[in-house]
Scaffold this active site. Structure first.
Site, PDB file in Angstrom:
ATOM      1  N   HIS A   1       0.828  -0.716   0.224  1.00 39.61           N
ATOM      2  CA  HIS A   1       0.185   0.325  -0.363  1.00 39.61           C
ATOM      3  C   HIS A   1       1.312   1.248  -0.290  1.00 39.61           C
ATOM      4  O   HIS A   1       1.811   1.484   0.702  1.00 39.61           O
ATOM      5  CB  HIS A   1      -0.983  -0.112   0.962  1.00 39.61           C
ATOM      6  CG  HIS A   1      -0.732  -0.248   3.014  1.00 39.61           C
ATOM      7  ND1 HIS A   1       0.108   1.504   2.867  1.00 39.61           N
ATOM      8  CD2 HIS A   1      -0.141  -0.958   3.603  1.00 39.61           C
ATOM      9  CE1 HIS A   1      -0.060   0.994   4.420  1.00 39.61           C
ATOM     10  NE2 HIS A   1       0.352  -0.169   5.081  1.00 39.61           N
TER      11      HIS A   1
ATOM     12  N   ASP B   1       3.659  -6.173   3.423  1.00 34.07           N
ATOM     13  CA  ASP B   1       3.123  -5.218   4.375  1.00 34.07           C
ATOM     14  C   ASP B   1       4.505  -5.246   5.713  1.00 34.07           C
ATOM     15  O   ASP B   1       5.069  -5.701   5.178  1.00 34.07           O
ATOM     16  CB  ASP B   1       2.363  -5.160   4.905  1.00 34.07           C
ATOM     17  CG  ASP B   1       1.445  -4.049   4.758  1.00 34.07           C
ATOM     18  OD1 ASP B   1       2.665  -2.614   5.555  1.00 34.07           O
ATOM     19  OD2 ASP B   1       0.489  -3.265   4.903  1.00 34.07           O
TER      20      ASP B   1
ATOM     21  N   GLU C   1      -5.138   1.999   2.658  1.00 32.11           N
ATOM     22  CA  GLU C   1      -5.173   0.376   3.379  1.00 32.11           C
ATOM     23  C   GLU C   1      -5.617   0.988   4.887  1.00 32.11           C
ATOM     24  O   GLU C   1      -6.501   0.124   5.698  1.00 32.11           O
ATOM     25  CB  GLU C   1      -3.637  -0.043   2.700  1.00 32.11           C
ATOM     26  CG  GLU C   1      -3.246  -1.389   3.782  1.00 32.11           C
ATOM     27  CD  GLU C   1      -2.980  -2.189   5.088  1.00 32.11           C
ATOM     28  OE1 GLU C   1      -3.033  -2.352   5.426  1.00 32.11           O
ATOM     29  OE2 GLU C   1      -3.132  -0.437   5.812  1.00 32.11           O
ATOM     30  N   GLU C   2      -4.769   2.018   5.611  1.00 29.62           N
ATOM     31  CA  GLU C   2      -4.171   2.269   6.162  1.00 29.62           C
ATOM     32  C   GLU C   2      -5.729   2.134   7.338  1.00 29.62           C
ATOM     33  O   GLU C   2      -6.239   2.695   8.170  1.00 29.62           O
ATOM     34  CB  GLU C   2      -3.655   3.511   6.977  1.00 29.62           C
ATOM     35  CG  GLU C   2      -2.350   2.959   6.494  1.00 29.62           C
ATOM     36  CD  GLU C   2      -1.613   1.988   7.803  1.00 29.62           C
ATOM     37  OE1 GLU C   2      -2.467   2.149   9.230  1.00 29.62           O
ATOM     38  OE2 GLU C   2      -0.531   1.883   7.253  1.00 29.62           O
TER      39      GLU C   2
ATOM     40  N   HIS D   1       3.300   2.761  12.976  1.00 25.24           N
ATOM     41  CA  HIS D   1       2.287   3.418  13.603  1.00 25.24           C
ATOM     42  C   HIS D   1       3.565   4.970  13.925  1.00 25.24           C
ATOM     43  O   HIS D   1       2.286   4.922  14.753  1.00 25.24           O
ATOM     44  CB  HIS D   1       1.505   3.663  14.096  1.00 25.24           C
ATOM     45  CG  HIS D   1       0.634   1.849  13.045  1.00 25.24           C
ATOM     46  ND1 HIS D   1      -1.021   2.105  12.577  1.00 25.24           N
ATOM     47  CD2 HIS D   1       0.706   1.332  11.527  1.00 25.24           C
ATOM     48  CE1 HIS D   1      -1.608   1.817  11.789  1.00 25.24           C
ATOM     49  NE2 HIS D   1      -0.153   1.245  11.082  1.00 25.24           N
TER      50      HIS D   1
ATOM     51  N   ASP E   1       6.048   2.020   6.728  1.00 25.21           N
ATOM     52  CA  ASP E   1       4.675   1.443   6.051  1.00 25.21           C
ATOM     53  C   ASP E   1       3.595   2.593   5.403  1.00 25.21           C
ATOM     54  O   ASP E   1       3.289   3.524   6.005  1.00 25.21           O
ATOM     55  CB  ASP E   1       3.581   1.706   7.846  1.00 25.21           C
ATOM     56  CG  ASP E   1       2.982   0.803   7.525  1.00 25.21           C
ATOM     57  OD1 ASP E   1       2.516   0.547   7.039  1.00 25.21           O
ATOM     58  OD2 ASP E   1       1.877   0.972   8.815  1.00 25.21           O
TER      59      ASP E   1
END
Lengths: 359, 332
Positions: free
Chosen positions: B63, B219, B196-197, B305, B166
């Site tokens: 992503h 990922d 995606e998130e 994250h 990410d």
């Protein structure tokens, strides 16, 4: 907005799964005006208007849901009372003491423990869903079974009230106003002859089962079958203009214009459609506002925009106070603003250059 | 690879706003594939056609989007209120620089009396230095997105930290596989997905359009070698992780076995990942149409994250070799 029509549509009893009565009313209104009108297997009502000249540039789906919150008859007690199962996310606060109607025509009142008999703790919380029952005035199961059956649908008693300043109140008004706006749009396109010059094929989809949806909406089936190039979702949106909400969290409020959302908790709306809608409002002086947060409640777009290879989607919200209660309050000016904006999909300027939305 | 990764990370792409990162990746990958195009939601698809008769369709997905914030309110003094886009943690993002696609910078600050555990969109704001609402509105609109300032820094032993690793690291691995595979036995779709998130949205529509026979997502994953973490049998630097399951998918046994074999054949170290919480594009790709044989590679990652996501580039190198070998394998 045609408020006479809104009043009639608002009076129809049509909780999720029992939309046929309101669907029939809508069908009567639009059948003579559309190129085709049909039901799909779920009960979505789909009406089409094609451009009179040339091949359509693109296919646009507009949705408004027909259903409303309500309840199903779960059991009939020996004493003649009716126990109910709620359809949709409703606070029991909005139900207790309310007059309700069944699709069979029977009427009743929702009853719960009176405040005199409540414990301190009970006074501070909303009534338990299982503690609600409907009083019909009967004293035996047999009497009630004559007029109500297990699985019957019901909802708030319809009562349409005009308040001051363009505000109107009644059950299911937020959703039905969106339905009314699509019908108004169909009528205007025909009366003004916009179909002579418009370039897109329009699919007006009056959807089912929105209020009980979590991950699957009635609109999904229609979107999958139609696979439009774009979609515009119309729906009621909660108005956050009451006391106790801090100013920076208030955002959209009834009377403040169309609620145009950049995103909510389940959808990021198509960036260019969002920008176009805002630009169009600015250009033509149509009042609009933003929702209080970009992670607000989900709409039918949650699933529509992910159908097939993806459908760019826009959400236009009608700010509604008391959403999902027996007296939802909307403002006619907000509805008119949505109606105005929608016409910019099909309206041509005098110089023949099409302004506005999605060019 | 470090320079290439940095290039991918510098382009911004908060969920829903992936245009810039898409443009960067499209330009880089174009020389190595037959076709590059975008779909309605903004997914970027690079197709390399397979040789021979009736090649199968292999979809590799990473992503493009990253977590960030969306402006939802501008107050009279010109402060911006923001909503979260994806699983970004306010306490990990507080007192840090944020940057908008326009280049405008700001700082994300919590209201002074709020304890760190209570940070949320209602009590955190962005200060861009505006004098008042009008001043702010000249540079920012409701719906604009911003992200934590990007960075990429080398640590010891081939390890790096920064943001948004990410999932630009996944994008890099797809790119490197497209570049290094010697031949393509399958119609290979390198898909750089959007959104995606916020709930694996872009992979759903791109997989529907492609209807792959085989699919692999790349990922970031987790790492079980940091103080105070829950038991998790993946460690940084011990090889790329072959996903067995996460909360959205059970990897297909065929794909797990194939990736294991390719790793063994190429003497690439690997680990197995069982992620208790979280999902990836694999979950929706597996369910596209009549279903497909799906799996995933996870890059062991510490501090996901946050602004200091940490990985070991040796794990990445191994992962690229597995992906390239997959492209070179005639799938039946």
């Amino acid at each position: 907005m045609n408020t006479e029509l809104l009043q009639r549509l608002g009076a129809a009893v049509a909780p999720s799964g029992a939309e046929h009565d309101v669907a029939a009313l809508i069908g009567e209104e639009i059948a003579p005006l559309c190129d085709s009108i049909s039901y799909d297997k779920l009960g979505n009502l789909i009406a089409v208007i094609s451009p009179k000249r040339g091949e359509p540039r693109s296919r646009i789906m507009l949705t408004a849901h027909m259903d409303e919150v309500g309840f199903l008859v779960k059991s009939i007690e020996n004493d003649g009372r009716v126990r109910i199962s709620l359809l949709g996310d409703i606070s029991t606060d909005t139900l207790t003491g309310r007059r309700v109607v069944f699709d069979s025509g029977a009427v009743g009142v929702v009853v719960t423990k009176p405040i005199h008999l409540m414990s301190g703790r009970e006074r501070e919380t909303t009534a338990d869903r299982d503690g609600l029952y409907i009083e019909l005035g009967n004293t035996s199961r047999e009497e009630t079974e004559d007029i109500v059956s297990l699985g019957d649908y019901g909802t708030f008693e319809p009562k349409f009230t005009r308040l001051r300043g363009g505000y109107v109140a009644g059950k299911a008004l937020g959703g039905r106003a969106c339905v009314t706006l699509l019908i108004d749009m169909i009528r205007t396109i025909r009366e003004k002859g916009y179909d002579e010059t418009m370039s897109d094929e329009l699919y007006f989809v009056f959807t089912v089962k929105r209020e009980i949806a979590r991950t699957y909406y009635g609109a999904d089936a229609a979107a999958f079958a139609l696979m439009p190039d774009r979609a515009i979702v119309l729906d009621a949106a909660p108005s956050a203009d009451f006391q106790g909400v801090p100013r920076e969290r208030r955002g959209a409020h009834a009377g403040g214009g169309i609620q145009i959302a950049p995103a909510d908790m389940k959808t990021i709306y198509d960036r260019s459609m969002f920008a176009d809608a805002v630009e169009c409002c600015e250009k033509y002086g149509i009042p609009y506002q933003y929702p209080p947060t970009a992670d607000g409640p989900a709409t039918e777009a949650q699933t529509i925009h992910k159908i097939g290879a993806g459908i760019p989607t826009l959400f236009l919200g009608l700010a509604t106070r008391n959403l999902r209660s027996g007296a939802e309050i909307i403002n006619e000016r907000d509805a008119d603003a949505i109606g105005d904006l929608l016409l910019h999909l099909v309206k041509k300027e005098r110089n023949g250059y099409q302004q506005c939305l999605f060019n | 690879m470090f320079v290439q990764l940095k290039k991918f990370m510098m382009a911004d792409g908060v969920s829903g706003d992936e245009k810039n990162v898409s443009a960067v990746i499209a330009a880089e990958i174009a020389p190595y594939v037959d076709e590059v195009y975008s779909d309605a939601m903004g997914n970027l698809i690079a197709l390399k056609k397979g040789r021979g008769e009736n090649p199968k369709k292999l979809m590799l997905a990473a992503h493009m989007d990253e977590i960030g914030f969306m402006v939802n309110y501008i107050d009279d003094r010109g402060y911006l209120r923001v909503s979260k886009m994806g699983g970004i943690m306010f306490n990990a993002a507080a007192y840090a620089e944020v940057v908008f696609a326009s280049g405008l910078k700001g700082v994300l600050v919590p209201e002074p009396t709020v304890p760190a555990s209570d940070y949320k969109s209602a009590n955190v704001y962005v200060d861009i230095g505006a004098k008042n609402k009008k001043d702010a509105e000249r540079r920012v609109k409701i719906g604009d997105t911003c992200r934590l300032s990007p960075s990429l820094t080398k640590l010891l032993n081939g390890r790096v930290y920064g943001r948004p690793i990410d999932d630009r690291i996944g994008c890099l691995m797809l790119f490197e596989a497209a570049k290094s595979a010697k031949r393509f036995e399958n119609d290979t779709y390198f898909v750089f997905t959007v959104q995606e998130e916020v709930g694996v949205r872009g992979a759903k529509t791109s997989a529907f359009a492609i209807m792959p026979d085989y699919a692999v997502a790349v990922d970031i994953g987790g790492s079980g070698d940091i103080p105070g973490c829950k038991p998790f049998a993946v460690n940084l630097g011990e090889g790329i992780a072959i996903k067995l399951k996460d909360s959205m998918v059970i990897s297909h046994k065929t794909m797990v076995d194939l990736m294991k074999k390719l790793a063994d054949d190429n003497k690439v170290p690997y680990q197995f990942e069982i992620l208790e919480k979280g999902g990836t594009d694999t979950g929706v790709m597996q369910q596209a149409g009549g279903g497909c044989i799906a799996g995933a590679l996870s890059v062991p990652t510490r501090y996901g994250h946050t602004g200091v996501e940490t990985i070991d580039m040796n794990d990445v190198t191994g992962g690229v070799r597995i992906l390239a070998a997959l492209c070179e394998t005639k799938l039946a």
